[in-house]
Design a protein around this motif. Structure first.
Motif, PDB file in Angstrom:
ATOM      1  N   SER A   1       0.847  -1.192   0.000  1.00 21.42           N
ATOM      2  CA  SER A   1       0.000   0.000   0.000  1.00 21.42           C
ATOM      3  C   SER A   1       0.883   1.243   0.000  1.00 21.42           C
ATOM      4  N   THR A   2       0.472   2.240  -0.797  1.00 26.05           N
ATOM      5  CA  THR A   2       1.178   3.520  -0.795  1.00 26.05           C
ATOM      6  C   THR A   2       0.513   4.510   0.160  1.00 26.05           C
ATOM      7  N   GLY A   3      -0.412   4.008   0.976  1.00 26.08           N
ATOM      8  CA  GLY A   3      -1.119   4.905   1.905  1.00 26.08           C
ATOM      9  C   GLY A   3      -2.243   5.661   1.215  1.00 26.08           C
ATOM     10  N   ASN A   4      -2.812   5.055   0.160  1.00 23.24           N
ATOM     11  CA  ASN A   4      -3.880   5.729  -0.583  1.00 23.24           C
ATOM     12  C   ASN A   4      -5.236   5.040  -0.440  1.00 23.24           C
ATOM     13  N   GLY A   5      -5.468   4.407   0.722  1.00 24.61           N
ATOM     14  CA  GLY A   5      -6.796   3.858   0.994  1.00 24.61           C
ATOM     15  C   GLY A   5      -7.680   4.948   1.577  1.00 24.61           C
ATOM     16  N   LYS A   6      -8.757   5.294   0.878  1.00 27.31           N
ATOM     17  CA  LYS A   6      -9.651   6.344   1.368  1.00 27.31           C
ATOM     18  C   LYS A   6     -10.970   5.702   1.771  1.00 27.31           C
ATOM     19  N   ARG A   7     -11.451   6.064   2.934  1.00 25.57           N
ATOM     20  CA  ARG A   7     -12.705   5.493   3.436  1.00 25.57           C
ATOM     21  C   ARG A   7     -13.899   6.139   2.751  1.00 25.57           C
ATOM     22  N   ASP A   8     -14.823   5.318   2.289  1.00 31.14           N
ATOM     23  CA  ASP A   8     -16.106   5.810   1.788  1.00 31.14           C
ATOM     24  C   ASP A   8     -17.124   5.622   2.905  1.00 31.14           C
ATOM     25  N   LEU A   9     -17.535   6.714   3.532  1.00 33.60           N
ATOM     26  CA  LEU A   9     -18.438   6.588   4.684  1.00 33.60           C
ATOM     27  C   LEU A   9     -19.847   6.173   4.272  1.00 33.60           C
ATOM     28  N   GLY A  10     -20.147   6.200   2.983  1.00 35.64           N
ATOM     29  CA  GLY A  10     -21.435   5.687   2.511  1.00 35.64           C
ATOM     30  C   GLY A  10     -21.462   4.165   2.533  1.00 35.64           C
ATOM     31  N   SER A  11     -20.461   3.542   1.950  1.00 32.09           N
ATOM     32  CA  SER A  11     -20.438   2.080   1.839  1.00 32.09           C
ATOM     33  C   SER A  11     -19.617   1.437   2.950  1.00 32.09           C
ATOM     34  N   GLY A  12     -18.825   2.228   3.676  1.00 28.31           N
ATOM     35  CA  GLY A  12     -17.955   1.687   4.711  1.00 28.31           C
ATOM     36  C   GLY A  12     -16.645   1.132   4.175  1.00 28.31           C
ATOM     37  N   GLY A  13     -16.563   0.938   2.883  1.00 33.55           N
ATOM     38  CA  GLY A  13     -15.385   0.317   2.288  1.00 33.55           C
ATOM     39  C   GLY A  13     -14.237   1.289   2.064  1.00 33.55           C
ATOM     40  N   ILE A  14     -13.121   0.743   1.585  1.00 35.86           N
ATOM     41  CA  ILE A  14     -11.929   1.519   1.276  1.00 35.86           C
ATOM     42  C   ILE A  14     -11.769   1.550  -0.241  1.00 35.86           C
ATOM     43  N   ASN A  15     -11.587   2.729  -0.815  1.00 30.86           N
ATOM     44  CA  ASN A  15     -11.293   2.866  -2.241  1.00 30.86           C
ATOM     45  C   ASN A  15      -9.926   3.512  -2.396  1.00 30.86           C
ATOM     46  N   ILE A  16      -9.284   3.263  -3.529  1.00 32.49           N
ATOM     47  CA  ILE A  16      -8.028   3.961  -3.787  1.00 32.49           C
ATOM     48  C   ILE A  16      -8.343   5.405  -4.158  1.00 32.49           C
ATOM     49  N   GLY A  17      -7.654   6.326  -3.503  1.00 31.41           N
ATOM     50  CA  GLY A  17      -7.899   7.739  -3.785  1.00 31.41           C
ATOM     51  C   GLY A  17      -6.681   8.562  -3.412  1.00 31.41           C
ATOM     52  N   PHE A  18      -6.836   9.881  -3.533  1.00 33.21           N
ATOM     53  CA  PHE A  18      -5.720  10.790  -3.296  1.00 33.21           C
ATOM     54  C   PHE A  18      -5.982  11.647  -2.070  1.00 33.21           C
TER      55      PHE A  18
END
Lengths: 441, 441
Positions: free
Chosen positions: B318-335
């Motif tokens: 991981s490059t530390g780019n896991g972003k939490r989606d508080l709608g789905s609870g999941g983690i998406n790759i983001g900036f």
């Protein structure tokens, strides 16, 4: 609440306190699995106060008296800083409400478990019925809301109620064909969501979609399904019935009350008290009684809908169509439950009589329609080719036209109606239109 | 929280508890008036648990231990019902974090009053500077967030911080000309929002827009402003750097690390620790340390960004780019904060050298770009015609092209950068592109 109104009356000429408490449970599906279960609840209070024709609106996410008092003070500060709205007349007076319908309290305490169970049942059914289908997405939810609207003119209405919904999106893969996402849903005021029927309908459409048929330029009968109708009308037609657009001169219906604007088969009205309605509200967002407002009666345009503000600016009365926007705190003109009155025969009867035509399940691009004139350009997808009285396969095509021309081409509506719980809540049958010009894609 | 992890470990092989507490105050402008002031706060906890490679995610809007415990049980039930994800490896292990930056606690307790005051000041200034301008819209906000990510492998990171923003949208009416909506904004990690500068820039653009210039088909130098760059790159370019797209084979950058994909003047990286950053996060949404990830260095493509899941599927870190989606609870790759490195000269210097070209402030339609190949088609509006080294008026035109071709046409970036607080947070200068093919409208 009475105390808070008394407190606010020292700061304002008139004020309104609107308290919303809500609870939502939901669960989602992604690629045949349950992806998430969620429980959320909260309270929001909106203060709308007017002093010397100066408006102040404050929002606070609480229903505690102390926080509401602070919000009243916040709104008072704002109203002092704002300019006068010379068009302001007053907040609504109390009205006569219809009898409240019974609330279903099982919706108030629902657990996400029941939704997870229903979704799993739906996934299992879909895969049993069609082993080539994937449940790409889906969700179920149960919402409960309590609203208390009170104002310094004596309006004091409490309402509560809930609804449940479920939807599935299927994608089929067979012999090199990947179908578009095929969608079906159910929504109602109890927990008996029809998962079987929902999956059954979706699987039927996936089956049709395995056979891909080219489309071509032609004028043919087109049956729009409830979801397609809801998409098109929400963006191209319904905004034209707003009284605000009468005042602002941006509705093509201005001056046309009593005129024929649609075929005889179309009767459309807004009424939260329809049996399939998800929210039988007795009062709108500012406490004005709701009622049945006929928009089109057997093709004849019957009238506009109004909230309190625009009605008073125009010199008429609110039709109970003030809808609260909890983002801005303000009231916009909107609909409770738009009903397209049903006909007698079934969808199967209509399909059986078509030599060549289409059944359209969904539309893309309807949000770009122009409600100032009714022009629209949409892609029909999923859409199904009908030949010799039977569905033969799936097609994609364009329809560019004008919703008022389309309204005159309506030739029949089906007996079955469904409630569409997204966008503007609507209760719609399938509607057949004659000689629709389509462009093959 | 430790107790809750212990409780969850009885039900799961591994689990994560992520608690988010937030507070947002905001105020809005409509037609020269303050339309609303709002205070909202809340807590959301997301449970992600894995048992036997079966994932369960539950969301609850509370940070109370009892509710979190229920959510853990909910997630456990779900994981039992789900199928195995054979690709699952594990949740992240603890990492080494950079030193936390100081939080500005004045943001935690901000009142909407300060925003109302700033917005009123902005409205007054705008109308003084241009009596033909209306402040059609605008808003100010202050947000504060506390995040606590803890997992059963020992990750335990607490972070807190806030940011403030303000924007104004002006419309000018003069001698029959109505300008498009002209927008400017400021955002920062303190309350010293630059209302004067924001209004000044917006009024300047309105002045330019009073003179309407026809556009035509031509190949010309085009300067994209920070807001236009952010719109285009967010949709057409940035998704291509996602590791998930490497695995799914939907990025045109696959296999191109080390290749030249842009002009030498472009260096682009993601780093939450830039001085203008609104959120100097030390850890991402799943507790992995953030770092500076170079995407493009002097035109050369340097690498993808990853969250924990897709990195482990692919066999990297991981490059530390896991972003939490508080709608789905999941983690998406983001900036966290995409920075386009700045140049030396000012926008004025760049404009002064252009004989004929355009300065583009905003783009419409960028969201329809295709990140699979970089194709885009946008309307430049507001855009300004430059002739003989000076802005001469406003134009509207189309640019249809490919973002990777455009990257090679970049010839200079300005010294000034601004932070764009919407969509993907970016820090961007103005960027000049040569020989851009535009279509007059």
């Amino acid at each position: 609440m009475e105390d808070l109104i008394r407190f606010g009356e020292k700061l304002f000429d008139e004020l309104e306190i609107a308290v919303y408490r809500s609870r939502n449970v939901s669960a989602s599906v992604e690629l045949n699995e349950i992806s998430m279960a969620s429980t959320r609840s909260g309270a929001v209070t909106v203060i709308r106060g007017i002093k010397d024709k100066r408006l102040g609106i404050a929002i606070v996410d609480s229903d505690e008296p102390e926080r509401i008092r602070e919000a009243i003070e916040q709104a008072a500060k704002m109203s002092k800083l704002n300019g006068r709205d010379e068009r302001w007349v007053s907040l609504p007076e109390p009205g006569k409400y219809r009898e409240r319908q019974r609330s279903n309290y099982e919706l108030k305490e629902a657990s996400p478990d029941i939704l997870v169970e229903k979704l799993l049942h739906g996934i299992k059914l879909a895969r049993e019925k069609d082993s080539n289908a994937v449940v790409a997405g889906g969700a179920g939810g149960v919402s409960w809301e309590e609203r208390h609207i009170i104002n310094s003119h004596g309006v004091d209405v409490f309402q509560e109620g809930g609804a449940a919904y479920v939807y599935f999106e299927l994608v089929g893969r067979k012999e090199g064909v990947v179908t578009p996402g095929i969608f079906d849903f159910d929504a109602r005021r109890d927990l008996n969501l029809d998962v079987e029927g929902t999956v059954e309908r979706a699987v039927q459409k996936v089956k049709w979609a395995y056979s891909v048929k080219a489309s071509r330029n032609e004028d043919v009968p087109v049956i729009l399904g409830p979801w397609a109708i809801a998409e098109l009308f929400s963006y191209a037609l319904l905004p034209a019935f707003s009284g605000e657009r009468v005042v602002k001169e941006t509705t093509p219906l201005a001056g046309k009350i009593g005129e024929k604007i649609a075929s005889d088969v179309l009767t459309i009205y807004d009424d939260p008290f329809h049996p399939l309605s998800l929210e039988p509200a007795i009062a709108d967002g500012e406490g004005v009684p709701t009622r049945k407002n006929v928009l089109i009666e057997e093709g004849t345009f019957r009238g506009f809908v109004w909230d309190n503000y625009w009605a008073r600016v125009y010199g008429t009365e609110s039709t109970g169509n003030g809808k609260r926007d909890l983002g801005s705190g303000g009231i916009n003109i909107g609909f409770h439950n738009v009903v397209i009155e049903n006909g007698k025969r079934s969808l199967e009867d209509l399909i059986a009589e078509i030599d060549r035509g289409y059944l359209v399940d969904g539309l893309q691009g309807a949000h770009s329609s122009n409600p100032d004139n009714g022009n629209f350009a949409v892609t029909a997808n999923p859409a199904f080719l009908i030949e010799d009285g039977e569905v033969k396969g799936a097609s994609v095509f364009l329809i560019a036209g004008n919703v008022y021309e389309l309204l005159k081409q309506a030739s029949e509506v089906t007996g079955e109606q469904v409630v569409i719980p997204f966008m503007t809540t609507m209760i719609a049958p399938h509607v057949k239109f004659e000689n629709v010009k389509i462009a093959g894609k």
